[in-house]
Design a protein around this motif. Structure first.
Motif, PDB file in Angstrom:
ATOM      1  N   GLY A   1     107.518  56.513  19.865  1.00 33.77           N
ATOM      2  CA  GLY A   1     106.978  57.793  19.834  1.00 33.77           C
ATOM      3  C   GLY A   1     105.731  57.857  20.541  1.00 33.77           C
ATOM      4  N   PHE A   2     105.312  57.338  21.289  1.00 33.31           N
ATOM      5  CA  PHE A   2     104.642  57.999  22.489  1.00 33.31           C
ATOM      6  C   PHE A   2     105.077  58.320  23.653  1.00 33.31           C
ATOM      7  N   THR A   3     105.241  59.500  23.540  1.00 33.31           N
ATOM      8  CA  THR A   3     105.577  60.689  24.243  1.00 33.31           C
ATOM      9  C   THR A   3     104.644  61.380  25.754  1.00 33.31           C
ATOM     10  N   GLN A   4     103.511  61.152  25.239  1.00 31.99           N
ATOM     11  CA  GLN A   4     102.442  61.627  26.807  1.00 31.99           C
ATOM     12  C   GLN A   4     102.627  61.065  28.361  1.00 31.99           C
ATOM     13  N   ASN A   5     101.783  61.600  29.086  1.00 32.11           N
ATOM     14  CA  ASN A   5     102.277  60.592  30.351  1.00 32.11           C
ATOM     15  C   ASN A   5     100.539  59.620  30.565  1.00 32.11           C
ATOM     16  N   ASN A   6     101.373  58.489  29.910  1.00 34.51           N
ATOM     17  CA  ASN A   6     100.761  57.201  30.076  1.00 34.51           C
ATOM     18  C   ASN A   6     100.884  56.399  31.425  1.00 34.51           C
ATOM     19  N   GLY A   7      99.732  56.104  31.748  1.00 34.21           N
ATOM     20  CA  GLY A   7      98.967  55.348  33.189  1.00 34.21           C
ATOM     21  C   GLY A   7      98.660  53.929  32.972  1.00 34.21           C
ATOM     22  N   TYR A   8      98.088  53.456  34.141  1.00 33.76           N
ATOM     23  CA  TYR A   8      97.336  52.398  33.798  1.00 33.76           C
ATOM     24  C   TYR A   8      96.220  52.221  34.735  1.00 33.76           C
ATOM     25  N   LEU A   9      96.320  51.317  34.225  1.00 38.15           N
ATOM     26  CA  LEU A   9      94.112  51.424  35.132  1.00 38.15           C
ATOM     27  C   LEU A   9      94.195  48.981  35.483  1.00 38.15           C
ATOM     28  N   LEU A  10      93.710  49.483  36.616  1.00 33.77           N
ATOM     29  CA  LEU A  10      93.673  47.477  36.959  1.00 33.77           C
ATOM     30  C   LEU A  10      91.973  47.479  37.000  1.00 33.77           C
ATOM     31  N   ILE A  11      91.859  46.615  35.764  1.00 31.65           N
ATOM     32  CA  ILE A  11      90.698  46.548  35.809  1.00 31.65           C
ATOM     33  C   ILE A  11      89.727  45.938  36.668  1.00 31.65           C
ATOM     34  N   GLU A  12      90.096  45.641  37.661  1.00 30.95           N
ATOM     35  CA  GLU A  12      89.829  44.900  38.850  1.00 30.95           C
ATOM     36  C   GLU A  12      89.140  46.431  39.803  1.00 30.95           C
ATOM     37  N   GLU A  13      89.408  47.384  39.406  1.00 31.26           N
ATOM     38  CA  GLU A  13      88.941  48.542  40.053  1.00 31.26           C
ATOM     39  C   GLU A  13      87.962  49.572  39.618  1.00 31.26           C
ATOM     40  N   VAL A  14      87.557  49.099  38.076  1.00 27.19           N
ATOM     41  CA  VAL A  14      86.595  49.188  37.666  1.00 27.19           C
ATOM     42  C   VAL A  14      85.200  49.118  37.784  1.00 27.19           C
TER      43      VAL A  14
ATOM     44  N   GLN B   1      98.853  61.982  22.409  1.00 27.25           N
ATOM     45  CA  GLN B   1      97.387  61.495  22.886  1.00 27.25           C
ATOM     46  C   GLN B   1      97.696  60.706  23.991  1.00 27.25           C
ATOM     47  N   PRO B   2      97.677  60.723  25.479  1.00 21.52           N
ATOM     48  CA  PRO B   2      98.638  60.388  26.609  1.00 21.52           C
ATOM     49  C   PRO B   2      97.618  58.629  26.020  1.00 21.52           C
ATOM     50  N   VAL B   3      98.372  57.133  26.328  1.00 19.67           N
ATOM     51  CA  VAL B   3      97.176  56.389  26.166  1.00 19.67           C
ATOM     52  C   VAL B   3      97.811  55.959  27.967  1.00 19.67           C
ATOM     53  N   ILE B   4      96.269  54.980  28.592  1.00 17.99           N
ATOM     54  CA  ILE B   4      95.943  54.852  29.701  1.00 17.99           C
ATOM     55  C   ILE B   4      95.879  52.609  29.388  1.00 17.99           C
ATOM     56  N   PHE B   5      96.961  52.386  30.221  1.00 18.06           N
ATOM     57  CA  PHE B   5      96.510  51.112  29.908  1.00 18.06           C
ATOM     58  C   PHE B   5      96.428  49.878  30.628  1.00 18.06           C
ATOM     59  N   ILE B   6      94.872  49.134  30.135  1.00 15.88           N
ATOM     60  CA  ILE B   6      94.368  48.437  31.094  1.00 15.88           C
ATOM     61  C   ILE B   6      94.515  47.337  31.358  1.00 15.88           C
ATOM     62  N   VAL B   7      95.507  46.672  32.808  1.00 13.47           N
ATOM     63  CA  VAL B   7      95.997  45.331  33.305  1.00 13.47           C
ATOM     64  C   VAL B   7      95.016  45.157  34.334  1.00 13.47           C
ATOM     65  N   ALA B   8      94.704  43.617  34.288  1.00 18.54           N
ATOM     66  CA  ALA B   8      95.049  42.776  35.387  1.00 18.54           C
ATOM     67  C   ALA B   8      95.821  42.730  36.681  1.00 18.54           C
ATOM     68  N   SER B   9      95.637  42.787  37.355  1.00 14.11           N
ATOM     69  CA  SER B   9      96.903  42.527  38.964  1.00 14.11           C
ATOM     70  C   SER B   9      97.532  42.063  38.595  1.00 14.11           C
ATOM     71  N   GLU B  10      97.474  40.372  37.965  1.00 17.76           N
ATOM     72  CA  GLU B  10      98.498  39.977  38.178  1.00 17.76           C
ATOM     73  C   GLU B  10      99.382  39.824  36.930  1.00 17.76           C
ATOM     74  N   ASP B  11      98.809  41.079  35.476  1.00 17.50           N
ATOM     75  CA  ASP B  11      99.538  41.498  34.275  1.00 17.50           C
ATOM     76  C   ASP B  11     100.900  42.547  34.985  1.00 17.50           C
ATOM     77  N   GLU B  12     100.515  43.355  36.288  1.00 18.11           N
ATOM     78  CA  GLU B  12     100.868  44.748  36.825  1.00 18.11           C
ATOM     79  C   GLU B  12     102.396  44.651  36.252  1.00 18.11           C
TER      80      GLU B  12
END
Length: 192
Positions: free
Chosen positions: A76-89, A51-62
């Motif tokens: 082995g995580f092969t799905q399209n992983n992405g990231y989300l900036l916590i400041e944009e939530v 299953q895809p994973v979204i990493f949640i990070v702070a902008s200073e940790d990109e």
């Protein structure tokens, strides 16, 4: 790694890789707090590699994202992983994790469960014995149902990283755990 926006989240697995304190102060519901060093060790216990994973990070940790993406691939995580900036939530979509100072915990007289998530092989500073349950973090995903959910659960580890991760998992299961601030290090400093 592709940037994801909060509105685009549907059924992906959310992994908040910020520090325990950042996570405790505000996180997305049902996100798992695994910092970059814990991710490699525990991700396959708690996450489905298919299953895809979204990493949640702070902008200073990109800058950590390239390494995290590599580690995810190695695991082995092969799905399209992405990231989300916590400041944009949007702030109204964040929740906090309750914590309690070590001294306040040690002065508790009511009934509770002290959940020590350290592996028995690493325990050099024994936890207080009152109401103590030891379930190593790697086993919690399978053994959490053995906990008496009618009692307040306090999570404990060496310094607070894994106890926050454990609390994030228990929250996703509908429980309301509290993290003992500073873990066994803080308890030991109090000298009880």
């Amino acid at each position: 790694m592709k940037k994801i926006f909060y509105e685009d989240i549907n059924n992906q697995q959310l992994v908040d890789v910020r520090t325990q304190h950042g996570y405790q102060e505000g996180h997305i519901k049902n996100s798992l707090n695994l910092n970059p060093s814990n991710f490699k060790t525990y991700a396959t216990y708690y996450l489905d590699v298919n299953q895809p994973v979204i990493f949640i990070v702070a902008s200073e940790d990109e800058a950590q994202l390239a390494e995290l993406s590599g580690v995810a691939g190695e695991l082995g995580f092969t799905q399209n992983n992405g990231y989300l900036l916590i400041e944009e939530v949007p702030e109204e979509n964040l929740q906090t994790t309750e914590t309690t100072p070590a001294e306040d915990f040690l002065n508790k007289s009511d009934d509770f469960i002290l959940l020590d998530v350290r592996h028995p092989d690493e325990i050099t500073r024994p936890a207080p014995e009152k109401n103590l349950v030891n379930i190593p973090f790697e086993d919690l995903v399978n053994d959490y149902q053995s906990l008496d959910t009618s009692k307040q659960i306090f999570t404990l580890c060496g310094s607070g990283n894994r106890s926050t991760a454990a609390a994030s998992f228990l929250e996703s299961k509908g429980l309301n755990p509290k993290v003992i601030e500073g873990g066994m290090k803080a308890i030991q400093e109090i000298g009880k």
